[in-house]
Design a protein around this motif. Structure first.
Motif, PDB file in Angstrom:
ATOM      1  N   VAL A  68       5.899  10.823  13.330  1.00 19.68           N
ATOM      2  CA  VAL A  68       5.294  11.983  12.663  1.00 19.68           C
ATOM      3  C   VAL A  68       5.392  11.809  11.144  1.00 19.68           C
ATOM      4  N   GLY A  69       6.600  11.480  10.670  1.00 21.43           N
ATOM      5  CA  GLY A  69       6.803  11.350   9.227  1.00 21.43           C
ATOM      6  C   GLY A  69       5.943  10.238   8.635  1.00 21.43           C
ATOM      7  N   MET A  70       5.960   9.080   9.283  1.00 21.68           N
ATOM      8  CA  MET A  70       5.194   7.956   8.745  1.00 21.68           C
ATOM      9  C   MET A  70       3.702   8.230   8.777  1.00 21.68           C
ATOM     10  N   SER A  71       3.222   8.868   9.858  1.00 24.35           N
ATOM     11  CA  SER A  71       1.789   9.143   9.968  1.00 24.35           C
ATOM     12  C   SER A  71       1.341  10.094   8.858  1.00 24.35           C
ATOM     13  N   LEU A  72       2.119  11.150   8.636  1.00 25.06           N
ATOM     14  CA  LEU A  72       1.741  12.109   7.597  1.00 25.06           C
ATOM     15  C   LEU A  72       1.681  11.425   6.240  1.00 25.06           C
ATOM     16  N   CYS A  73       2.699  10.601   5.969  1.00 17.53           N
ATOM     17  CA  CYS A  73       2.764   9.959   4.659  1.00 17.53           C
ATOM     18  C   CYS A  73       1.603   8.996   4.457  1.00 17.53           C
ATOM     19  N   THR A  74       1.365   8.131   5.447  1.00 20.16           N
ATOM     20  CA  THR A  74       0.299   7.154   5.256  1.00 20.16           C
ATOM     21  C   THR A  74      -1.071   7.826   5.279  1.00 20.16           C
ATOM     22  N   ALA A  75      -1.172   8.953   5.987  1.00 18.56           N
ATOM     23  CA  ALA A  75      -2.449   9.677   5.996  1.00 18.56           C
ATOM     24  C   ALA A  75      -2.837  10.088   4.577  1.00 18.56           C
ATOM     25  N   ALA A  76      -1.841  10.528   3.805  1.00 20.80           N
ATOM     26  CA  ALA A  76      -2.129  10.958   2.437  1.00 20.80           C
ATOM     27  C   ALA A  76      -2.659   9.784   1.616  1.00 20.80           C
ATOM     28  N   TYR A  77      -1.994   8.631   1.746  1.00 20.43           N
ATOM     29  CA  TYR A  77      -2.448   7.455   0.985  1.00 20.43           C
ATOM     30  C   TYR A  77      -3.810   6.987   1.475  1.00 20.43           C
ATOM     31  N   GLN A  78      -3.974   6.913   2.792  1.00 14.84           N
ATOM     32  CA  GLN A  78      -5.250   6.436   3.334  1.00 14.84           C
ATOM     33  C   GLN A  78      -6.392   7.379   2.977  1.00 14.84           C
ATOM     34  N   ALA A  79      -6.097   8.684   2.935  1.00 13.06           N
ATOM     35  CA  ALA A  79      -7.148   9.641   2.574  1.00 13.06           C
ATOM     36  C   ALA A  79      -7.648   9.344   1.162  1.00 13.06           C
ATOM     37  N   GLU A  80      -6.722   9.065   0.255  1.00 11.88           N
ATOM     38  CA  GLU A  80      -7.109   8.738  -1.116  1.00 11.88           C
ATOM     39  C   GLU A  80      -7.919   7.441  -1.156  1.00 11.88           C
ATOM     40  N   ILE A  81      -7.500   6.465  -0.345  1.00 10.41           N
ATOM     41  CA  ILE A  81      -8.224   5.183  -0.312  1.00 10.41           C
ATOM     42  C   ILE A  81      -9.653   5.409   0.192  1.00 10.41           C
ATOM     43  N   LEU A  82      -9.770   6.185   1.277  1.00 17.27           N
ATOM     44  CA  LEU A  82     -11.099   6.442   1.840  1.00 17.27           C
ATOM     45  C   LEU A  82     -11.971   7.177   0.837  1.00 17.27           C
ATOM     46  N   ARG A  83     -11.385   8.194   0.189  1.00 20.70           N
ATOM     47  CA  ARG A  83     -12.155   8.954  -0.797  1.00 20.70           C
ATOM     48  C   ARG A  83     -12.655   8.012  -1.893  1.00 20.70           C
ATOM     49  N   GLY A  84     -11.743   7.139  -2.342  1.00 24.12           N
ATOM     50  CA  GLY A  84     -12.138   6.175  -3.366  1.00 24.12           C
ATOM     51  C   GLY A  84     -13.303   5.313  -2.899  1.00 24.12           C
ATOM     52  N   GLY A  85     -13.279   4.920  -1.623  1.00 22.60           N
ATOM     53  CA  GLY A  85     -14.363   4.119  -1.074  1.00 22.60           C
ATOM     54  C   GLY A  85     -15.686   4.863  -1.104  1.00 22.60           C
ATOM     55  N   ILE A 138     -11.391  -2.006   2.846  1.00 19.87           N
ATOM     56  CA  ILE A 138     -10.554  -2.882   3.677  1.00 19.87           C
ATOM     57  C   ILE A 138      -9.381  -3.507   2.915  1.00 19.87           C
ATOM     58  N   PRO A 139      -9.590  -4.038   1.697  1.00 20.09           N
ATOM     59  CA  PRO A 139      -8.431  -4.606   0.999  1.00 20.09           C
ATOM     60  C   PRO A 139      -7.329  -3.575   0.757  1.00 20.09           C
ATOM     61  N   ALA A 140      -7.724  -2.373   0.318  1.00 22.86           N
ATOM     62  CA  ALA A 140      -6.721  -1.343   0.038  1.00 22.86           C
ATOM     63  C   ALA A 140      -6.040  -0.877   1.317  1.00 22.86           C
ATOM     64  N   LEU A 141      -6.804  -0.796   2.421  1.00 23.05           N
ATOM     65  CA  LEU A 141      -6.190  -0.375   3.683  1.00 23.05           C
ATOM     66  C   LEU A 141      -5.218  -1.442   4.188  1.00 23.05           C
ATOM     67  N   THR A 142      -5.536  -2.709   3.956  1.00 21.85           N
ATOM     68  CA  THR A 142      -4.612  -3.779   4.342  1.00 21.85           C
ATOM     69  C   THR A 142      -3.307  -3.654   3.553  1.00 21.85           C
ATOM     70  N   SER A 143      -3.413  -3.432   2.253  1.00 16.68           N
ATOM     71  CA  SER A 143      -2.196  -3.252   1.446  1.00 16.68           C
ATOM     72  C   SER A 143      -1.385  -2.075   1.951  1.00 16.68           C
ATOM     73  N   GLU A 144      -2.096  -1.005   2.316  1.00 18.44           N
ATOM     74  CA  GLU A 144      -1.390   0.190   2.788  1.00 18.44           C
ATOM     75  C   GLU A 144      -0.677  -0.120   4.110  1.00 18.44           C
TER      76      GLU A 144
END
Lengths: 222, 264, 213
Positions: free
Chosen positions: C87-104, C140-146
């Protein structure tokens, strides 16, 4: 699960001291990381090719492994090779090494992002290598790198929390200790999260302010 | 419908914030002819074209395409009433647009770019769409490049694919927004040639361009804009011939190296 | 250090990989929703999305994990610590991935969407055929880093008692009294996993290497 104001006030000195440790580790660790990172980047770019390869390995090792494992290795493994550090020193050294690896990559990306033409233009008007670095490359990089440097520095603050695991007396450790004592983990960690959040938001606000101030140096559209 | 002009623009005003880019433009684009919009940068010619494509919404004024209102109609008391999105798309389907930056979709081949709308919008079967796309590509001389992605094509080739993409949808009006401005000089010729052939086939064209030579030789009507106002319009010989409007003179002076030299 | 000890680390890394993979996938689903909220026309949804991103990016994952670990039982959810960790990891990475997707999505050039408009695409078709595939390629590059970041961060769940790679190394270091070798070996295992993930990311990038923008 009631909030006892007096209780909180009685903890305040301890908490503030721990907050001080967190901020000190963060600022000093980041500053040293930025500095060492810069030296690594310059050596890798301008030094002999062998040096570049020799520095590549440790940088990638640091970037490819968890900070927690690095800290464990340094703090628990260090004494076996004659490196006995107290937890605060180990924390600071670990943070610096960790930060230096990441910051060095940022610096390197900055060096690479500056168009060759700008450097050639500097040479054409007679600037020497040192002057070019000081007057052209560094100012241009400041603008280019500011957002990612701020991001990395924010990451550094969050990594300081991990130092609680090797009992560095910083904020997360102090709050955990109080949580154990009064069995008030949820309240404690919730407030703790808010404190970090406030620090991070303050830091990114400062970054945005600096970016605005420097925005006139943005690269002209080509 | 033949007596109606292809495009009619009335008292068009466009502002970006406090900045008025078009201050009350009237324009008629006759059918089957090439109309060229020229003028210094910042004169509002691209904005006018984008308003006619409804990529920008004008603040005042009306546009008619083939006699049908685009985006807004005038109400009983002269107020503007907004038309539904479906109506806008319907009117727009008469228009093909070619952009300065080509705007080819990078994840599709040349053929894919041309066939895409036929499948997605017109609902054609993929195979039939690709056949038609192939025919369009060979019209612009690019059938050999059909399988290439835009990143593997030169600027001139990309722009020709973009023209084929627009033509595949059978528009009766083509808009060109500085189609050669982001091309290397040696590549502009191939694009201008395709446009010239298109003009000869009787396509109604409205072209924003800095290629004064092209405008003078292919255009049947020249419209000169400056600071958001229409300064002169007329046949090329009227606009470029002497006696000349003073602002055209100034403009041509700065464009001597763009094929305008022959006109002086 | 014996092969037996090293093998124990490798086996423990299975849990590291599973926890990370599950969190990254769940996080991606959540991130898509958060990204949709942040980019939506609805002001309340936008504000909620931004608050989510700001909070989970603005606090240390360790603190989030501890908070969730102690919070779940208090609200009556007695789940294994692995679940709390996910739960904790999913919430945290969701925030980062959301920003990455928005940037895309933000980086998809306007002109490509205008071209779709001019060809008569509906908003839904523009999203499906143009914006989504381009945004995915760009991210994809940013998601791989994440993903690599999360693999490394998964070491933190050792503090809530999940016996993954780091915790196994810790336990073995305590019992064998050989921290130097064990932590170095654990680091090596992380490194290998991350190199594999980075390679997968590069492969994916290459396969979608049609057109730079």
């Amino acid at each position: 699960m009631t909030f006892d104001l007096d209780l909180i006030i009685s903890f305040l000195p301890d908490i503030l001291r721990a907050l001080g440790v967190t901020i000190l580790l963060w600022i000093v660790g980041s500053a040293l990381g930025i500095l060492v990172g810069f030296v690594i980047a310059v050596l890798r770019r301008y030094g002999p090719r062998g040096l570049d390869l020799a520095l590549l390995a440790p940088v990638e090792l640091i970037r490819g492994t968890p900070f927690l494992v690095q800290i464990f290795l340094l703090y628990y493994g260090g004494p076996f090779i004659g490196l006995s550090l107290d937890s605060v020193t180990a924390g600071l050294v670990g943070l610096t090494i960790y930060g230096a690896a990441y910051y060095s990559e940022l610096w390197r990306s900055g060096f690479n992002a500056i168009p060759r033409g700008h450097i050639e233009a500097a040479q054409c008007v007679g600037l020497n290598r040192r002057q070019t670095l000081k007057r052209i490359i560094l100012p241009e990089m400041t603008m280019l790198l500011l957002p990612s440097m701020v991001n990395m520095t924010i990451l550094m603050l969050k990594e300081t929390a991990i130092l609680s695991i090797i009992s560095v007396p910083e904020l997360t450790l102090a709050v955990s200790a109080l949580g154990t004592k009064y069995y008030a983990f949820v309240e404690g960690f919730a407030i703790l999260a808010l404190v970090y959040w406030a620090l991070v938001e303050a830091c990114s606000a400062m970054g945005r302010y600096a970016e605005r101030r420097l925005s006139k140096y943005r690269f002209a559209a080509t | 419908m033949t007596e109606k002009p292809a495009i009619k623009v009335e008292k068009l005003v466009k502002r970006f914030g406090a900045n008025t880019v078009l201050s009350g433009i009237d324009l008629v684009v006759p059918r089957g002819q090439v109309t060229c919009l020229i003028g210094p940068s910042g004169s509002g010619k691209s904005t006018l074209l984008r308003c006619i494509a409804f990529l920008e919404e004008a603040n005042e004024g009306l546009i008619e395409i083939n006699g049908e209102p685009l985006g807004f109609t005038s109400g009983e008391y002269g107020e503007r009433n907004r038309l539904p999105a479906a109506q806008i798309q319907k009117v727009r389907s008469h228009i093909g647009m070619v952009f300065q930056q080509f705007n080819l979709w990078p994840h599709m081949t040349a053929l894919g770019n041309v066939a895409e709308a036929l499948v997605t919008v017109r609902g054609m079967p993929r195979k039939a769409a690709e056949e038609r796309a192939m025919a369009q590509l060979s019209n612009v001389g690019l059938s050999a490049r059909a399988g290439h992605y835009p990143s593997e094509l030169s600027g001139g080739q990309q722009q020709r694919v973009a023209i084929a993409r627009a033509l595949a949808l059978d528009p009766d009006i083509m808009l060109f927004d500085e189609p050669t401005s982001s091309l290397d000089p040696e590549l502009t010729g191939e694009v201008l040639n395709v446009m010239r052939e298109l003009a000869q086939s009787g396509m109604t064209m409205l072209v924003v361009t800095h290629e004064i030579g092209f405008a003078a030789s292919v255009g049947s009507k020249i419209v000169f804009l400056d600071h958001g106002e229409k300064i002169v319009e007329g046949r090329p010989d009227e606009v470029f011939g002497k006696p000349r409007h003073e602002r055209i003179d100034q403009f041509l002076d700065t464009y001597l190296d763009r094929g305008a030299a022959t006109l002086l | 250090m014996s092969w037996k000890l090293f093998w124990l680390l490798v086996e423990a890394s299975r849990l590291t990989i599973i926890l990370s993979a599950v969190s990254i996938s769940l996080g991606f689903v959540l991130a898509s929703l958060v990204c949709a909220a942040v980019m939506s026309g609805n002001r309340a949804a936008r504000a909620a999305g931004r608050l989510f991103v700001s909070f989970f990016r603005g606090t240390p994952l360790l603190v989030q994990l501890l908070l969730i670990y102690y919070l779940l039982p208090q609200i009556g959810l007695n789940v294994p610590s692995e679940v709390a960790a996910i739960v904790g990891m999913s919430l945290c990475t969701a925030a980062y991935q959301a920003e990455i997707l928005r940037g895309g999505f933000v980086s998809v050039p306007r002109g490509l969407i205008e071209a779709a408009n001019m060809c008569g695409f509906s908003p839904a078709a523009t999203f499906r055929r143009i914006r989504l595939p381009i945004a995915v390629q760009l991210t994809i590059p940013a998601l791989t880093s994440e993903a690599i970041m999360m693999l490394k961060s998964s070491s933190l769940v050792s503090v809530v008692g999940v016996i993954e790679l780091t915790r196994m190394a810790q336990d073995l270091a305590a019992s064998t009294y050989r921290p130097l070798e064990l932590y170095a070996a654990a680091g090596f295992v992380y490194l290998v996993i991350n190199i594999v993930v980075a390679g997968l990311g590069l492969g994916l990038e290459k396969r979608m290497s049609w057109g730079r923008l």
